[in-house]
Design an enzyme around this catalytic site. Structure first.
Site, mmCIF file in Angstrom:
data_model
loop_
_atom_site.group_PDB
_atom_site.id
_atom_site.type_symbol
_atom_site.label_atom_id
_atom_site.label_comp_id
_atom_site.label_asym_id
_atom_site.label_seq_id
_atom_site.Cartn_x
_atom_site.Cartn_y
_atom_site.Cartn_z
ATOM 1 N N HIS A 124 55.540 -12.834 -5.039
ATOM 2 C CA HIS A 124 55.295 -12.351 -3.679
ATOM 3 C C HIS A 124 55.393 -10.835 -3.603
ATOM 4 O O HIS A 124 55.074 -10.247 -2.567
ATOM 5 C CB HIS A 124 56.222 -13.032 -2.669
ATOM 6 C CG HIS A 124 57.665 -12.639 -2.753
ATOM 7 N ND1 HIS A 124 58.605 -13.393 -3.407
ATOM 8 C CD2 HIS A 124 58.350 -11.591 -2.241
ATOM 9 C CE1 HIS A 124 59.794 -12.832 -3.295
ATOM 10 N NE2 HIS A 124 59.656 -11.733 -2.589
ATOM 11 N N ASP A 155 57.068 -18.214 -8.363
ATOM 12 C CA ASP A 155 57.321 -16.906 -7.761
ATOM 13 C C ASP A 155 57.699 -15.859 -8.808
ATOM 14 O O ASP A 155 58.781 -15.279 -8.784
ATOM 15 C CB ASP A 155 58.437 -17.025 -6.711
ATOM 16 C CG ASP A 155 58.445 -15.840 -5.760
ATOM 17 O OD1 ASP A 155 57.553 -14.981 -5.876
ATOM 18 O OD2 ASP A 155 59.349 -15.779 -4.907
ATOM 19 N N SER A 237 65.696 -6.903 -2.649
ATOM 20 C CA SER A 237 66.256 -7.370 -3.916
ATOM 21 C C SER A 237 65.324 -8.338 -4.631
ATOM 22 O O SER A 237 65.660 -8.830 -5.701
ATOM 23 C CB SER A 237 67.610 -8.035 -3.685
ATOM 24 O OG SER A 237 67.463 -9.195 -2.893
#
Length: 1039
Positions: A124, A155, A237
């Protein structure tokens, strides 16, 4: 991942709520997740669709490494080694694509191959579409990064950098050890947490078998387990390494809960490690699929689904630590598993072996793309053996899009199809950038085009063939659905724009360069010449006052589409009604809230039947109206030129209100004039845009006035007394919506200009560059106006005992009237009404008598030409729209610092990424003054592509700052619009700088999004006509 607004506070802005559409209906299980990379604005509540952004007051200075707990010496040594491998990633997803919107953000990654320069981060972050970014190492060295791989489902993504660019520290890498992720292992999350350069958060792994978190309608991982721990990581993060005490990366930070709980979700590294090994060896990363989403369910739920005791015993025996099994959650229609696997099926064996883990299933599918796999399922206690073909996951993951008519399109992705359980093949073409001709009412994303011009568009290839054959300016029928409501088929009639966006371009992902290569696949077909049409107007035979309601033959529907955002106007399309003021010449008067400037396409619908184009003839600088013109030879309809009153309507006078409501239907009511008062539409502090000032507004006693943005006040004999117009106002500081006011403008204010235009002349008005407001006699006496003047006012204007005080003087015109002056006369005429100010239109110099600081003065006042007030040139540079400060800016600011003014910026652009904000003035480029657009273009052309440069910037509040920005000509070419009456469009488009194979036009829409508009060419939605009354002076726009 944290959204990167601006580097510092440029200007205070009001908080603005999100314009996101409602969430789809979710499963009963409530899952409070956030992705540690969901774009979190540094100003809470302001979305990427706003004009202005809040920014942090903190500079990006290197902070100390923040640890969550007091670490042991062993942990300290580990962390010192790890931080050298961790990078802060600053990036743009330059246009909307698949599930991702265009955005500028920051996140974290870590080096996994120091020799070849590979960085592991989240998918993402890398995004599915065009990417532009750089990374910063721990010693603050910087280098560009580009994607070499983004996983279609999981991801994670891999970026590449040039290791030779890092000169002042040895580049090291972290070793991926997915096998070391175990329950109870103490870990540290090392990354760019909450926008900090580097933070270190501690935790302990608590679960290895969590299902992948769902993030709603955007991108979500699936078909994998996640690792759970408590580390309380936050925005920025994303992509952080999760390391153990020995310094090995055991997982990848990906998400967490959004409800305040300190729970984080980590992606296991098994599949990222395989992908990295393939890329290091120069091999393709094969990914297999049977188009089924699986979910881990515990044994107790599996028993309820029909798991037999025999198979449960066998599985528990072979896998004593396992507590659940894989269960089919979504089976895509037309996929390999369609009709063979059903939702709720339990997966027992794959290729003859018992299987309970995602990782083993992934491995089998990935290693056998194009082959077959056998499975043993249990359905309601019955064993079912099946054989399936393994498809290529990359084939159902878009790697190209087509840009045409201002919008962008690609095939439906596996991500979107899985979310809504529909087929990836032939479900329609997905609109990834819903703009231009394909900006539909109700939502900015999620549309699937089913057909255009009565021809099916099941996939991108068919869509391209259909669009190739449609001439410019054609009006075609489009059928489309929304992913959230596939039961409903929507129908619209749209105008295909192939003049502002002449080329149809194909953008294809290039994993060698990390760029998307653009090629022209079709040129525009010239428009078909219009032909005359015949029509008749509706008759309102049941209404009283037949002569008054016959005014319906003088109204035409006006639709304006703006291809570029200028002058701070917040919309890309507006629809309303205009009044024909001369049927023989085709002249129509319309509000400037509908036609804000002349860089636009205007179409008129006459008698609800005939559609013709129109052009702007005149725009009034103060009184909120424009006059446009259409070709009367194309219209065979009884269009009527109304009679106009030459006398001002009076307070208390009875009249007939005729207008068009929110459903664009005519309404009529007998009413009375309640007030006529001098008003100035409130200024929009954060987004200066055109507003009407110094006008006498008429209000009436009927609820229809609040519902109708277009209309007239008309006498029983059919004489038009007042125009009823929409006035664009300020942006609300609470809701973030744009206010609209519905008020009347008396016809005698318009007639002098209209008569000039009817003679074939373009009025060249001169105005006083001031904003006034009324003051009563009690006030002017205190200000120093003599009793003699007060008596004159009371004698000459018994209806209004008032004078005008100068409230604001436009910047650059301070040597005449001054703020606080009370105006007594102009050229000997006592000024008590706004209409008295019309004397300024025809005079270069006015002889004024004013009271200033209790002293009566006679001064000469210069007027200014209005031709200079309209924007006639705009430059698009690095995603920022630049032009001369328009009139609204000069009205609101005390000093114009430069003629290079930032009016708007594109999401996901360098301008957005590096903090250049609307309302900024650009005064210098690399230390060289740039007082105007010509000098600005000269200096920026000296800057090479992908080079940094300095901009000296002045905020609207006179705060100077310096921005550094990197130029990008591939996705954001330098372009210019120049007003040119010799051009067919009235404007000339110039491409100054563009990389070969680049976009060659704007990649995305600006931050300001089009509001939902009730368009009669859409499927009508009934609306209660009385639900939005707000009072005549405070009508909010429907958003």
């Amino acid at each position: 991942m944290e959204q990167n607004g601006d580097a510092r506070t440029k200007r205070k802005q009001p908080p603005t709520p999100s314009n996101e559409r409602p969430m789809k209906q979710m499963k009963p299980e409530v899952d409070y997740h956030k992705r540690n990379g969901t774009c979190i604005s540094s100003s809470q509540g302001i979305t990427s669709s706003q004009v202005m952004d809040g920014e942090s007051d903190l500079e990006d200075i290197p902070p100390s490494h923040v640890a969550a707990t007091q670490d042991t010496a062993e942990w300290q040594m580990t962390i010192e080694k790890v931080v050298r491998n961790v990078v802060s990633i600053h990036f743009c997803q330059t246009c909307s694509f698949d599930t991702d919107s265009a955005v500028s953000s920051e996140a974290t990654g870590f080096v996994v191959d120091a020799e070849k320069g590979y960085i592991l981060t989240n998918r993402h972050v890398v995004g599915a579409g065009p990417f532009l970014g750089y990374c910063i190492f721990d010693n603050h060295e910087e280098c560009d990064v580009y994607p070499v791989y983004r996983d279609p489902v999981h991801d994670f993504g891999i970026l590449r950098f040039d290791p030779k660019a890092i000169k002042y520290m040895p580049v090291a890498s972290l070793t991926l050890r997915p096998d070391l992720a175990r329950v109870g292992v103490e870990i540290r999350v090392v990354g760019n947490d909450a926008g900090e350069k580097l933070s270190i958060l501690s935790g302990v792994i608590s679960r290895l078998d969590r299902n992948a978190p769902e993030y709603g309608e955007g991108y979500s991982d699936f078909n994998t387990n996640y690792i759970q721990a408590a580390a309380a990581a936050s925005g920025g993060s994303s992509g952080s390494p999760v390391v153990n005490k020995d310094g090995f990366a055991v997982a990848l930070q990906a998400g967490g809960r959004a409800d305040g709980a300190a729970t984080d979700y980590f992606l296991p590294l098994d599949r990222p490690l395989r992908a990295l090994n393939c890329i290091q060896k120069g091999l393709p990363v094969t990914r297999g699929t049977i188009q089924v989403q699986w979910i881990l369910k515990p044994f107790d739920e599996c028993r309820r689904l029909g798991l037999s005791s025999g198979w449960e015993q066998a599985i528990r025996s072979d896998f004593p630590k396992e507590t659940g099994m894989l269960v089919a959650e979504v089976v895509l229609p037309k996929g390999p598993a369609d009709s063979k696997i059903e939702e709720g099926d339990l997966l027992i064996k794959v290729n003859g072996d018992l299987l309970t883990q995602f990782i083993r299933l992934d491995s089998i599918l990935d290693d056998n793309v194009g082959g077959k796999v056998s499975m043993l399922l249990q359905r309601g206690g019955e064993d079912i053996n099946i054989e399936l073909e393994i498809g290529n996951l990359h084939d159902i993951t878009p790697d190209k899009f087509v840009a045409v008519a201002g919008a962008s399109f690609h095939d439906l992705s596996y991500q979107q199809a899985r979310l809504y359980a529909i087929a990836t093949k032939d479900s329609g073409v997905f609109i990834c950038e819903s703009a231009g001709s394909f900006r539909f009412d109700g939502s900015d994303s999620g549309w699937l085009v089913q057909s255009i011009d009565h021809r099916e568009t099941p996939n991108l290839e068919a869509f391209v063939e259909v669009m190739r054959s449609i001439p410019d300016r054609s009006r075609v029928v489009v059928m489309y659905k929304h992913l959230r409501d596939l039961h409903t088929s929507n129908t619209s009639i749209i105008t295909i724009d192939r003049h502002w966006h002449a080329k149809m371009r194909l953008a294809k992902r290039n994993d060698e360069t990390g760029l998307w290569d653009f090629t022209v696949i079709a040129d525009a077909i010239p428009p078909t010449p219009p032909v005359p049409r015949k029509a008749n107007f509706i008759r309102m035979e049941s209404a009283k006052h037949p002569e008054a309601v016959d005014i319906v033959r003088s109204f035409v529907r006006v639709s304006a589409s703006m291809p570029a955002k200028l002058d701070g106007f917040p919309r890309a399309r507006k629809i309303g009604y205009g009044l024909v003021v001369d049927a023989d010449q085709g002249l129509v008067i319309v509000s400037r809230a509908i036609v804000p400037y002349n860089l636009c396409d205007i179409s008129l619908t006459i008698a609800d039947s005939i559609i013709v184009d129109a052009t702007v003839v005149f725009m009034h600088p103060l009184q909120n109206y424009a006059i446009i013109k259409y070709d009367t030879k194309l219209v065979d309809a009884p269009v009527k030129t109304p009679k106009f009153s030459t006398n001002f309507i009076k307070q208390g006078e009875e009249t007939i209100f005729f207008g068009f409501n929110q459903n664009l239907r005519p309404v009529v009511a007998k009413t009375v004039v309640t007030d006529i008062t001098t008003v100035a539409i409130p200024a929009s502090a954060s987004t200066p845009r055109y507003r009407a000032i110094n006008l006498d507004a008429v209000t009436v006693d009927t609820g229809l006035a609040t519902q109708c943005g277009s209309g007239v006040l008309i006498s029983e004999d059919g004489t038009v007394q007042t125009l009823w117009l929409t006035y664009l106002g300020e942006r609300s500081s609470h809701s973030g919506k744009d206010m609209e006011y519905h008020l009347g403008l008396a016809t005698p204010m318009v007639l002098p200009v209209l008569k000039e235009i009817q003679k074939g002349n373009t009025p060249k008005l001169r105005i006083l560059n001031i904003e006034t407001h009324t003051v009563q006699m009690s006030q002017v006496r205190i200000m120093g106006v003599s009793e003699e003047w007060i008596e004159k006012v009371e004698h000459e204007d018994p209806e209004r005992h008032q004078l005008f005080m100068v409230r604001k003087v436009d910047s650059g015109h301070e040597h005449g009237l001054q703020e606080g002056d009370v105006i007594l006369t102009l050229n000997g005429k006592l000024i008590t009404r706004v209409s008295d100010l019309d004397i300024m239109y025809d005079n270069d110099v006015l002889d004024a008598v004013v009271v200033r600081k209790r002293e009566q003065l006679r001064i000469k006042v210069l007027t200014v030409p209005t031709e200079d007030l309209e924007t006639d040139r705009a430059v698009i540079f690095c995603g920022a729209t630049l032009h001369r400060p328009h009139h609204a800016v000069r009205q609101q600011i005390s000093k114009v610092h430069s003629d290079v003014y930032v009016s708007a910026r594109a999401r996901g652009s360098p301008a957005y990424m590096y903090g250049l904000a609307p309302t900024n003035f650009l005064t210098h480029v690399n230390g060289v003054p740039t007082p105007d657009l010509t000098s600005f273009l000269r200096e920026v052309k000296k800057i090479g592509d992908n080079e940094y440069f300095r901009l000296k910037v002045m905020t609207f509040d006179n705060v100077p700052w310096v921005a550094t920005m990197k130029k990008n000509e591939h996705y954001f070419p330098t372009m210019e619009y120049v007003k040119d009456s010799a051009e067919p469009l009235g404007w000339r488009k110039i491409i100054h700088e563009c990389e070969e194979g680049g976009a060659k036009e704007e990649m995305t829409g600006d931050e300001m999004e089009a509001e939902p508009i009730h368009d009669p060419d859409l499927v009508p939605e009934p609306r209660d006509a009385g639900t939005t009354s707000q009072g005549a002076k405070g009508v909010k726009s429907m958003l």
